[in-house]
Design an enzyme around this catalytic site. Structure first.
Site, PDB file in Angstrom:
ATOM      1  N   HIS A  30      -3.590  -5.735   1.671  1.00 18.08           N
ATOM      2  CA  HIS A  30      -3.531  -5.976   3.054  1.00 18.08           C
ATOM      3  C   HIS A  30      -3.757  -7.521   3.238  1.00 18.08           C
ATOM      4  O   HIS A  30      -4.563  -8.106   2.635  1.00 18.08           O
ATOM      5  CB  HIS A  30      -4.108  -4.844   3.919  1.00 18.08           C
ATOM      6  CG  HIS A  30      -3.741  -3.560   3.672  1.00 18.08           C
ATOM      7  ND1 HIS A  30      -2.349  -3.011   4.270  1.00 18.08           N
ATOM      8  CD2 HIS A  30      -4.242  -2.585   3.113  1.00 18.08           C
ATOM      9  CE1 HIS A  30      -2.450  -2.064   4.054  1.00 18.08           C
ATOM     10  NE2 HIS A  30      -3.451  -1.566   3.232  1.00 18.08           N
ATOM     11  N   CYS A  87       0.802  -1.385   0.155  1.00 21.53           N
ATOM     12  CA  CYS A  87      -0.008   0.123   0.151  1.00 21.53           C
ATOM     13  C   CYS A  87       0.838   1.347   0.050  1.00 21.53           C
ATOM     14  O   CYS A  87       1.628   1.584  -0.914  1.00 21.53           O
ATOM     15  CB  CYS A  87      -0.974  -0.049   1.231  1.00 21.53           C
ATOM     16  SG  CYS A  87      -2.298   0.889   0.884  1.00 21.53           S
TER      17      CYS A  87
END
Length: 497
Positions: free
Chosen positions: A440, A331
Site C-alpha cells: 500500500h 493487496c
C-alpha cells in the site's frame, strides 16, 4: 512530566469533521512547541495504517500523529473495527487482531475493552502535555450508549471536557447541535463546553444571528466557524473522496469502489495530478474506457469479487486487456487477479474456496496471522527507482506468477548493500500488462508514482507534489484556520495553557 490535559472532539454526525479538527488542533499546538498526541478510543474504518512497531491503527490517527509531529503508536487507537459484513467485523486491539465478532456480540465485549482503552489513554497522558481525543459517530446514538467507550462513556471515565463539531455544509447545523444536546443525559451535557462549526461557505455576517441565538439558547459558546477549504487532500477515515475539480483531458484511471474497499487512500496521490482523471466507479455506474484499471484492497475479497462480476465488469476488464490496457492489483486486488481464493477459516465470510479472475498464475490462502510491516526497495523493471510502502494482509499468495516480481525489497529494515539482501515482491506479468503487489502507499512517493504511471503509458508532471508534501501543506492550512477563525483564548483555557 505532569499528566496531560485532555480535550475530546465529538461530532453531531459521522463525517462532521472530527478527524480534521483534531488534526488542525494538533498542528496548531505543535507550532507552539506543545507536546500533543491524538487519541481515538474506538474507530470503525477500512482505511488503516501500520505503525513503526508493526501495529495496525486507523488511517486518521496516523494523519493526526503526523500533524502533531510524533510517530504513530497503537495507543493512539486502541480499538479498531474493520467491517467484513454488514453485521460483523474484525476486532483489532492495541494493533493486533483479537476477534471476529457480530455487532451484537461486540456490544457485550466493549465492557472488557474499557480498561484497555483507559490504560492506553493514560500512557499517552503521561508522555504529553495535551491529548486530543476524537469521538466516533455521534454521542447521541442512544442505542449504543450501554458500555460506550467511543464518546461520552469514555469522556465520563477520563473526566475530560468536550467540544461538539457540526458540518454546516450538509445543512441543518443548528438542529444537529440542539438535537444532540437534547439527547444527552444531564451529566453528559455538562461536559460540553462549546461548539465548532465546520465547512462554512459564504458571508459570516449572515450566520451571526444564528450563532447569537445558539449561544443564548444553550449557554455555550461557539469557539469557531471554520471556512470550507477547497482542494483539501487528507487521509480519509473511510469515505471515498468526492470529486473536487472538473475532469481534465488527460489519462483515465478507474478504481472499482468495492463495497468493502480498504485503504482507498492508496489513490489519494493520484488526485494531485491535474492531467489525470481518477474515477471511483460504484454499483450501477458505467465502467468508462480507461488507460489504467486499479483493483484496490478489500476486507472481503471473495464477496467483493462476486460484486464486481455482478456489475458485469469482468468482461470490461478482459476487453481493456485485449486492447493493451494496464491493470494494477493492490493487496486484495492482487488476490482477485489469481486463480483461486482459499478461506478455510471463514475469516471473510463462509469457509471455502472461490475462483479468482485467473489472470495470474497464483493462489491465495487466508490465515489467522496478519502481516503488518513497512517495506522499501526498488522497482524490478527500473532498478534506479526506489519504492516504499506498507503491508496489511492475512492472505499468503503462492504460484509461478511470483517468480516475476514487481519489486525487489530489502529483507531487513536497513538498506541492503548488495542484491543478496533483496527479495522479490508481487508480480509483473509476462506480457507486461498486469502488476500485482501487497504494498500500500505506492503512489505516495513522486519517483515511484512516476515510474508506475510511465509503465501504464501515462505521464506524470515533474512539478506535481508528493503525497507527503501536500499532506503537510494542508495541515498548515488547517492550523491557520484555528489561528484565524477560533477563539484561541477559550481553547487555551480548556487546555490549561
Amino acid at each position: 512530566m505532569t499528566r496531560a490535559r485532555s480535550l475530546m472532539i465529538q461530532g453531531t454526525t459521522s463525517d462532521a469533521g472530527k478527524s480534521t479538527v483534531v488534526a488542525a488542533l494538533g498542528r496548531w499546538l505543535k507550532r507552539r512547541g506543545i507536546s500533543v498526541a491524538p487519541f481515538k478510543p474506538q474507530n470503525m474504518a477500512l482505511n488503516s495504517a501500520v505503525t513503526a512497531a508493526g501495529g495496525e491503527i486507523g488511517r486518521a490517527q496516523e494523519l493526526q500523529a503526523i500533524a502533531c509531529g510524533i510517530p504513530s503508536h497503537v495507543d493512539m487507537n486502541p480499538v479498531l473495527l474493520k467491517p467484513v459484513t454488514d453485521q460483523g467485523a474484525q476486532v483489532i486491539v492495541l494493533g493486533k487482531v483479537t476477534a471476529h465478532l457480530k455487532a451484537g456480540d461486540y456490544q457485550n465485549y466493549k465492557a472488557e475493552l474499557l480498561p484497555i482503552v483507559v490504560a492506553a489513554h493514560e500512557r499517552l497522558a503521561r508522555q504529553h502535555q495535551v491529548v486530543l481525543v476524537e469521538g466516533a459517530g455521534s454521542p447521541a446514538e442512544i442505542n449504543l450508549r450501554e458500555n460506550d467507550i467511543a464518546n461520552m462513556g469514555f469522556a465520563e471515565v477520563a473526566d475530560c471536557p468536550v467540544l461538539l463539531v457540526a458540518d454546516i455544509d450538509r445543512g441543518g447545523v443548528f438542529a444537529h447541535l440542539i438535537g444532540t444536546l437534547a439527547l444527552l443525559a444531564p451529566a453528559e451535557r455538562a461536559r460540553v463546553k462549546g461548539f465548532i462549526i465546520n465547512r462554512f461557505r459564504g458571508d459570516l455576517t449572515l450566520l451571526k444571528p444564528g450563532l447569537v441565538w445558539l449561544e443564548q439558547k444553550t449557554g455555550l459558546p461557539v469557539l469557531g466557524v471554520l471556512p470550507y477549504l477547497p482542494d483539501l487532500s487528507l487521509d480519509a477515515e473511510d469515505a471515498l473522496p468526492k470529486p473536487d475539480r472538473p475532469p481534465g483531458s488527460g489519462g483515465q484511471i478507474v478504481v472499482p469502489a468495492f463495497p468493502r474497499i480498504s485503504n482507498a487512500t492508496d489513490f489519494d496521490a493520484l488526485r494531485l495530478l491535474p492531467d489525470l482523471n481518477l474515477h471511483f466507479v460504484g454499483a450501477g455506474q458505467s465502467f468508462p474506457a480507461s488507460d489504467l484499471i486499479c483493483l484496490p484492497g478489500s476486507k472481503a475479497v471473495a464477496s467483493d469479487l462476486a460484486w464486481f462480476r455482478a456489475q458485469g465488469w469482468e468482461s470490461k476488464l478482459h476487453h481493456h486487456l485485449r486492447y493493451g490496457g494496464k491493470v494494477i492489483g493492490i493487496c486484495g486486488g492482487l488476490q482477485m487477479l489469481g486463480k483461486i481464493l482459499h478461506d478455510p477459516l471463514g475469516l471473510e465470510g463462509g469457509a471455502g474456496s472461490s475462483p479468482g479472475l485467473s489472470l495470474l498464475e497464483l493462489e491465495t490462502t487466508l490465515g489467522s496471522h496478519k502481516i503488518l510491516r513497512h517495506r522499501e526497495g526498488y522497482c524490478s523493471w527500473a532498478p534506479t527507482i526506489p519504492v516504499e510502502g506498507y503491508e496489511i494482509h492475512a492472505g499468503i499468495s503462492h504460484g509461478p506468477a511470483l517468480e516475476r516480481p514487481a519489486f525487489l525489497l530489502n529483507k531487513d529494515a536497513v538498506p541492503a548493500p548488495n542484491l543478496s539482501q533483496f527479495e522479490g515482491e508481487g508480480t509483473l506479468s509476462a506480457d507486461n500488462q498486469l502488476l500485482g503487489t501487497y504494498l500500500h502507499g505506492l503512489f505516495d512517493h513522486s519517483d515511484t508514482r512516476r515510474a508506475l504511471l510511465n509503465w501504464a503509458g501515462l505521464v506524470s508532471p515533474e512539478t506535481a507534489p508528493s503525497r507527503q508534501e501536500k499532506r503537510h501543506s494542508d495541515l498548515e492550512r488547517l492550523a491557520d484556520l484555528i489561528t484565524a477563525h477560533c477563539n484561541t483564548d477559550r481553547l487555551n483555557a480548556l487546555l490549561g495553557m
